[in-house]
Write an enzyme that holds these catalytic residues in place. Sequence first.
Site, PDB file in Angstrom:
ATOM      1  N   CYS A   1      51.313  46.350  47.681  1.00 16.18           N
ATOM      2  CA  CYS A   1      51.725  46.290  49.265  1.00 16.18           C
ATOM      3  C   CYS A   1      52.130  45.207  49.704  1.00 16.18           C
ATOM      4  CB  CYS A   1      50.546  46.807  50.096  1.00 16.18           C
ATOM      5  SG  CYS A   1      50.812  46.904  51.702  1.00 16.18           S
TER       6      CYS A   1
ATOM      7  N   CYS B   1      54.532  50.700  48.921  1.00 15.82           N
ATOM      8  CA  CYS B   1      53.492  51.699  49.055  1.00 15.82           C
ATOM      9  C   CYS B   1      54.067  53.022  48.847  1.00 15.82           C
ATOM     10  CB  CYS B   1      52.624  51.741  50.247  1.00 15.82           C
ATOM     11  SG  CYS B   1      51.597  50.535  50.246  1.00 15.82           S
TER      12      CYS B   1
ATOM     13  N   HIS C   1      36.965  36.434  47.664  1.00 13.44           N
ATOM     14  CA  HIS C   1      37.894  37.749  47.634  1.00 13.44           C
ATOM     15  C   HIS C   1      37.006  38.886  47.072  1.00 13.44           C
ATOM     16  CE1 HIS C   1      38.801  35.828  43.955  1.00 13.44           C
ATOM     17  NE2 HIS C   1      38.967  37.289  43.401  1.00 13.44           N
ATOM     18  N   GLU C   2      35.839  38.588  46.996  1.00 18.77           N
ATOM     19  CA  GLU C   2      35.263  39.661  46.292  1.00 18.77           C
ATOM     20  C   GLU C   2      33.886  40.290  47.021  1.00 18.77           C
ATOM     21  OE1 GLU C   2      35.110  40.083  41.648  1.00 18.77           O
ATOM     22  OE2 GLU C   2      33.067  39.359  42.140  1.00 18.77           O
TER      23      GLU C   2
ATOM     24  N   ARG D   1      28.792  37.364  36.516  1.00 14.54           N
ATOM     25  CA  ARG D   1      29.090  37.165  37.710  1.00 14.54           C
ATOM     26  C   ARG D   1      27.853  36.640  38.576  1.00 14.54           C
ATOM     27  NH1 ARG D   1      34.099  37.116  37.838  1.00 14.54           N
ATOM     28  NH2 ARG D   1      35.378  38.285  39.010  1.00 14.54           N
TER      29      ARG D   1
ATOM     30  N   CYS E   1      34.644  34.849  41.722  1.00 13.75           N
ATOM     31  CA  CYS E   1      35.589  35.190  40.552  1.00 13.75           C
ATOM     32  C   CYS E   1      36.341  33.824  40.045  1.00 13.75           C
ATOM     33  CB  CYS E   1      36.622  36.189  41.301  1.00 13.75           C
ATOM     34  SG  CYS E   1      37.862  36.476  40.156  1.00 13.75           S
ATOM     35  N   HIS E   2      36.666  33.921  38.881  1.00 10.96           N
ATOM     36  CA  HIS E   2      37.425  32.798  38.449  1.00 10.96           C
ATOM     37  C   HIS E   2      38.756  32.175  39.303  1.00 10.96           C
ATOM     38  CE1 HIS E   2      37.506  30.423  34.438  1.00 10.96           C
ATOM     39  NE2 HIS E   2      38.430  30.187  35.254  1.00 10.96           N
ATOM     40  N   THR E   3      39.224  33.287  39.885  1.00  9.63           N
ATOM     41  CA  THR E   3      40.354  33.054  40.533  1.00  9.63           C
ATOM     42  C   THR E   3      39.932  32.089  41.794  1.00  9.63           C
ATOM     43  OG1 THR E   3      41.375  35.092  40.056  1.00  9.63           O
ATOM     44  CG2 THR E   3      42.187  33.961  41.974  1.00  9.63           C
TER      45      THR E   3
ATOM     46  N   CYS F   1      55.174  50.839  53.655  1.00 10.47           N
ATOM     47  CA  CYS F   1      55.856  49.851  53.016  1.00 10.47           C
ATOM     48  C   CYS F   1      56.749  50.291  52.012  1.00 10.47           C
ATOM     49  CB  CYS F   1      55.425  48.339  52.845  1.00 10.47           C
ATOM     50  SG  CYS F   1      54.426  48.369  51.216  1.00 10.47           S
TER      51      CYS F   1
ATOM     52  N   CYS G   1      48.886  49.619  53.095  1.00 11.30           N
ATOM     53  CA  CYS G   1      49.568  50.208  54.197  1.00 11.30           C
ATOM     54  C   CYS G   1      49.958  51.479  54.198  1.00 11.30           C
ATOM     55  CB  CYS G   1      50.486  49.072  54.875  1.00 11.30           C
ATOM     56  SG  CYS G   1      52.148  49.455  54.189  1.00 11.30           S
TER      57      CYS G   1
ATOM     58  N   CYS H   1      36.834  42.831  43.362  1.00  7.78           N
ATOM     59  CA  CYS H   1      37.760  42.254  42.649  1.00  7.78           C
ATOM     60  C   CYS H   1      37.645  42.710  40.987  1.00  7.78           C
ATOM     61  CB  CYS H   1      38.009  41.096  42.346  1.00  7.78           C
ATOM     62  SG  CYS H   1      39.203  40.155  41.333  1.00  7.78           S
TER      63      CYS H   1
ATOM     64  N   ARG I   1      52.053  40.518  52.718  1.00  9.14           N
ATOM     65  CA  ARG I   1      52.053  39.500  51.634  1.00  9.14           C
ATOM     66  C   ARG I   1      52.421  38.017  52.127  1.00  9.14           C
ATOM     67  NH1 ARG I   1      51.024  36.030  48.818  1.00  9.14           N
ATOM     68  NH2 ARG I   1      50.718  36.027  46.521  1.00  9.14           N
TER      69      ARG I   1
HETATM   70  P1  NAD Z   1      35.257  34.011  33.255  1.00  6.97           P
HETATM   71  O1  NAD Z   1      35.167  32.619  33.373  1.00  6.97           O
HETATM   72  O2  NAD Z   1      34.244  34.880  33.633  1.00  6.97           O
HETATM   73  O3  NAD Z   1      35.880  34.586  31.780  1.00  6.97           O
HETATM   74  C1  NAD Z   1      36.931  33.898  31.069  1.00  6.97           C
HETATM   75  C2  NAD Z   1      36.349  34.079  29.670  1.00  6.97           C
HETATM   76  O4  NAD Z   1      37.505  33.879  28.778  1.00  6.97           O
HETATM   77  C3  NAD Z   1      35.102  33.451  29.288  1.00  6.97           C
HETATM   78  O5  NAD Z   1      34.187  34.121  28.436  1.00  6.97           O
HETATM   79  C4  NAD Z   1      35.667  32.126  28.191  1.00  6.97           C
HETATM   80  O6  NAD Z   1      34.733  31.831  27.229  1.00  6.97           O
HETATM   81  C5  NAD Z   1      36.863  32.658  27.656  1.00  6.97           C
HETATM   82  N1  NAD Z   1      37.974  32.108  26.857  1.00  6.97           N
HETATM   83  C6  NAD Z   1      38.430  30.943  27.504  1.00  6.97           C
HETATM   84  N2  NAD Z   1      39.422  30.250  26.917  1.00  6.97           N
HETATM   85  C7  NAD Z   1      39.447  31.281  25.779  1.00  6.97           C
HETATM   86  C8  NAD Z   1      40.357  31.146  24.504  1.00  6.97           C
HETATM   87  N3  NAD Z   1      41.226  30.103  24.568  1.00  6.97           N
HETATM   88  N4  NAD Z   1      40.210  32.128  23.667  1.00  6.97           N
HETATM   89  C9  NAD Z   1      39.316  33.409  23.911  1.00  6.97           C
HETATM   90  N5  NAD Z   1      38.589  33.365  25.202  1.00  6.97           N
HETATM   91  C10 NAD Z   1      38.535  32.299  25.947  1.00  6.97           C
HETATM   92  O7  NAD Z   1      36.714  34.539  34.303  1.00  6.97           O
HETATM   93  P2  NAD Z   1      36.819  35.984  34.757  1.00  6.97           P
HETATM   94  O8  NAD Z   1      36.318  36.077  36.156  1.00  6.97           O
HETATM   95  O9  NAD Z   1      36.553  36.951  33.814  1.00  6.97           O
HETATM   96  O10 NAD Z   1      38.649  35.844  35.194  1.00  6.97           O
HETATM   97  C11 NAD Z   1      39.435  35.924  33.863  1.00  6.97           C
HETATM   98  C12 NAD Z   1      40.926  35.613  34.341  1.00  6.97           C
HETATM   99  O11 NAD Z   1      41.475  36.823  35.023  1.00  6.97           O
HETATM  100  C13 NAD Z   1      41.029  34.499  35.269  1.00  6.97           C
HETATM  101  O12 NAD Z   1      42.167  33.871  34.888  1.00  6.97           O
HETATM  102  C14 NAD Z   1      41.090  35.091  36.878  1.00  6.97           C
HETATM  103  O13 NAD Z   1      42.027  34.096  37.496  1.00  6.97           O
HETATM  104  C15 NAD Z   1      41.924  36.259  36.411  1.00  6.97           C
HETATM  105  N6  NAD Z   1      41.691  37.391  37.329  1.00  6.97           N
HETATM  106  C16 NAD Z   1      42.797  38.209  37.629  1.00  6.97           C
HETATM  107  C17 NAD Z   1      42.781  39.296  38.327  1.00  6.97           C
HETATM  108  C18 NAD Z   1      44.211  39.903  38.761  1.00  6.97           C
HETATM  109  O14 NAD Z   1      44.269  40.793  39.422  1.00  6.97           O
HETATM  110  N7  NAD Z   1      45.212  39.856  37.872  1.00  6.97           N
HETATM  111  C19 NAD Z   1      41.607  39.543  38.892  1.00  6.97           C
HETATM  112  C20 NAD Z   1      40.569  38.576  38.770  1.00  6.97           C
HETATM  113  C21 NAD Z   1      40.670  37.584  37.736  1.00  6.97           C
HETATM  114  N1  AHE Z   2      48.570  32.472  43.836  1.00  3.36           N
HETATM  115  C1  AHE Z   2      48.844  32.549  42.407  1.00  3.36           C
HETATM  116  C2  AHE Z   2      48.516  33.829  41.521  1.00  3.36           C
HETATM  117  C3  AHE Z   2      47.207  34.457  42.044  1.00  3.36           C
HETATM  118  C4  AHE Z   2      47.399  35.659  41.416  1.00  3.36           C
HETATM  119  O1  AHE Z   2      48.143  36.412  40.576  1.00  3.36           O
HETATM  120  N2  AHE Z   2      46.495  36.659  42.169  1.00  3.36           N
HETATM  121  C5  AHE Z   2      46.356  37.962  41.731  1.00  3.36           C
HETATM  122  C6  AHE Z   2      44.742  38.527  42.068  1.00  3.36           C
HETATM  123  S1  AHE Z   2      43.436  37.629  41.114  1.00  3.36           S
HETATM  124  C7  AHE Z   2      42.192  37.940  41.636  1.00  3.36           C
HETATM  125  O2  AHE Z   2      41.145  37.328  41.133  1.00  3.36           O
HETATM  126  C8  AHE Z   2      47.120  38.902  42.584  1.00  3.36           C
HETATM  127  O3  AHE Z   2      46.817  39.718  43.228  1.00  3.36           O
HETATM  128  N3  AHE Z   2      48.506  38.601  42.516  1.00  3.36           N
HETATM  129  C9  AHE Z   2      49.407  39.503  43.333  1.00  3.36           C
HETATM  130  C10 AHE Z   2      49.776  38.806  44.500  1.00  3.36           C
HETATM  131  O4  AHE Z   2      50.690  39.259  45.372  1.00  3.36           O
HETATM  132  O5  AHE Z   2      49.530  37.345  44.733  1.00  3.36           O
HETATM  133  C11 AHE Z   2      50.316  31.598  41.928  1.00  3.36           C
HETATM  134  O6  AHE Z   2      50.245  31.489  40.663  1.00  3.36           O
HETATM  135  O7  AHE Z   2      50.955  31.547  42.637  1.00  3.36           O
HETATM  136 ZN    ZN Z   3      39.125  38.034  41.569  1.00  2.00          ZN
END
Ligand code: NAD
Ligand code: AHE
Ligand code: ZN
Length: 375
Positions: free
Chosen positions: A106, A98, A62-63, A370, A40-42, A95, A92, A169, A110
């Site tokens: 949860c 939850c 994480h996936e 992916r 994942c991008h994360t 908590c 859980c 994820c 954490r």
């Molecule tokens: P990815 O790299 O597969 O996709 C990102 C996309 O964004 C790409 O297609 C890229 O071309 C596009 N992009 C980049 N800059 C841009 C811009 N300025 N304008 C428009 N498009 C743009 O990444 P991903 O795996 O899809 O993850 C996306 C984001 O979500 C990451 O920041 C990741 O860390 C986050 N994420 C968050 C959670 C969550 O639970 N909140 C879960 C998973 C991933």
């Molecule tokens: N550690 C980072 C934040 C990362 C983050 O927000 N992670 C998401 C999942 S991304 C999955 O690809 C998340 O679950 N956030 C809730 C949590 O409790 O972390 C930072 O900026 O400190």
């Molecule tokens: Zn992820």
Amino acid sequence: MDVRAAVALEAGKPLEITTVQLDGPQAGELMVEIKATGICHTDEFTLSGADPEGLFPAVLGHEGAGVVVDVGPGVTSVKKGDHVIPLYTPECRTCPSCLSQKTNLCTAIRATQGQGLMPDGSSRFSLEGKPLFHYMGTSTFANYTVLPEIAVAKIREDAPFDKVCYIGCGVTTGIGAVINTAQVEPGAKAIVFGLGGIGLNVIQGLRLVGAEMIIGVDINPTKKEWGERFGMTHFVNPNEVEGDLVPYLVDMTKKGADQIGGADYTFDCTGNVTVMRQALEACHRGWGQSIIIGVAPAGAEIATRPFQLVTGRVWKGTAFGGARGRTDVPRIVDWYMDGRIEIDPMITHTMPLTEINKGFDLMHAGESIRSVVMY
Ligand code: NAD
Ligand code: AHE
Ligand code: ZN
């Protein structure tokens, strides 16, 4: 025991594929043989050094999906041989978070999870006698890992590991952001910024709930075809827009008597704070909701004129798509197995653990949706 792992020794360096040591599960924990893991991008965000919580040396990932091979004392909800998906957001069910029924976040473990440790404050992984940090409580870039019982979802045994790992994820985050966080209604107009592994799942979630207009925005022109494949109705490449992007998008959403324009829902799937602002401001006055999914680097902050919120736009965030993992993940696996959602076409590349760094290269080059490591 000896296990094979891709170790993040320091920020900004490729992962080191090596043999590390893994201790058995303690009370309330279990050991899982990981059969497949997505990248994942994360993972890249943390490996790059941009994550304020990033710790090194660590076993990232994480996936994943795999099979329970050992359980510690007191584990009752899963047994050896069960197929599971690790949960970086555990459930859980006891908590205050939850029990609130207001969040999936949860809080049971954490604090230690963020410190790269198991709930008892120690690590199960080590390299040459020195502890390695766990990552997001999951560490799926190893062919065996140890997890708390509350951090696995038991899934059906006929689900293919190399596909359903993505539910750990990306799939759940994207579809859950639509269904749980935004609660998008049929006929809605939505804009998705960033059509990667998350954004395309937002698009398929929007199609699932019957959104009428699904605008995809990406700076990579190859993403037009990808978005259309999953239900996007319009594509915008910001680099091809003359003038400001926000009024351009708002104009696209104007219809009939409503000449104010703006989307009912927007989703940031980029992690770029400038894009997050555009996503908020492209929302409809009075009710538009913007959902932040992307994670932004240490030090980055979002900004907008408060007037944007005064006039009814709503900024929300979502982690793991608001999903309660042990409850919701098995259902999402069923949706995949029943053909209600697609996963296979989004898994553009597979590779053995020895080639995991290639998966990161493909992501950087914008060539993969992916990549999945198969053990
Ligand atoms: P990815 O790299 O597969 O996709 C990102 C996309 O964004 C790409 O297609 C890229 O071309 C596009 N992009 C980049 N800059 C841009 C811009 N300025 N304008 C428009 N498009 C743009 O990444 P991903 O795996 O899809 O993850 C996306 C984001 O979500 C990451 O920041 C990741 O860390 C986050 N994420 C968050 C959670 C969550 O639970 N909140 C879960 C998973 C991933
Ligand atoms: N550690 C980072 C934040 C990362 C983050 O927000 N992670 C998401 C999942 S991304 C999955 O690809 C998340 O679950 N956030 C809730 C949590 O409790 O972390 C930072 O900026 O400190
Ligand atoms: Zn992820």
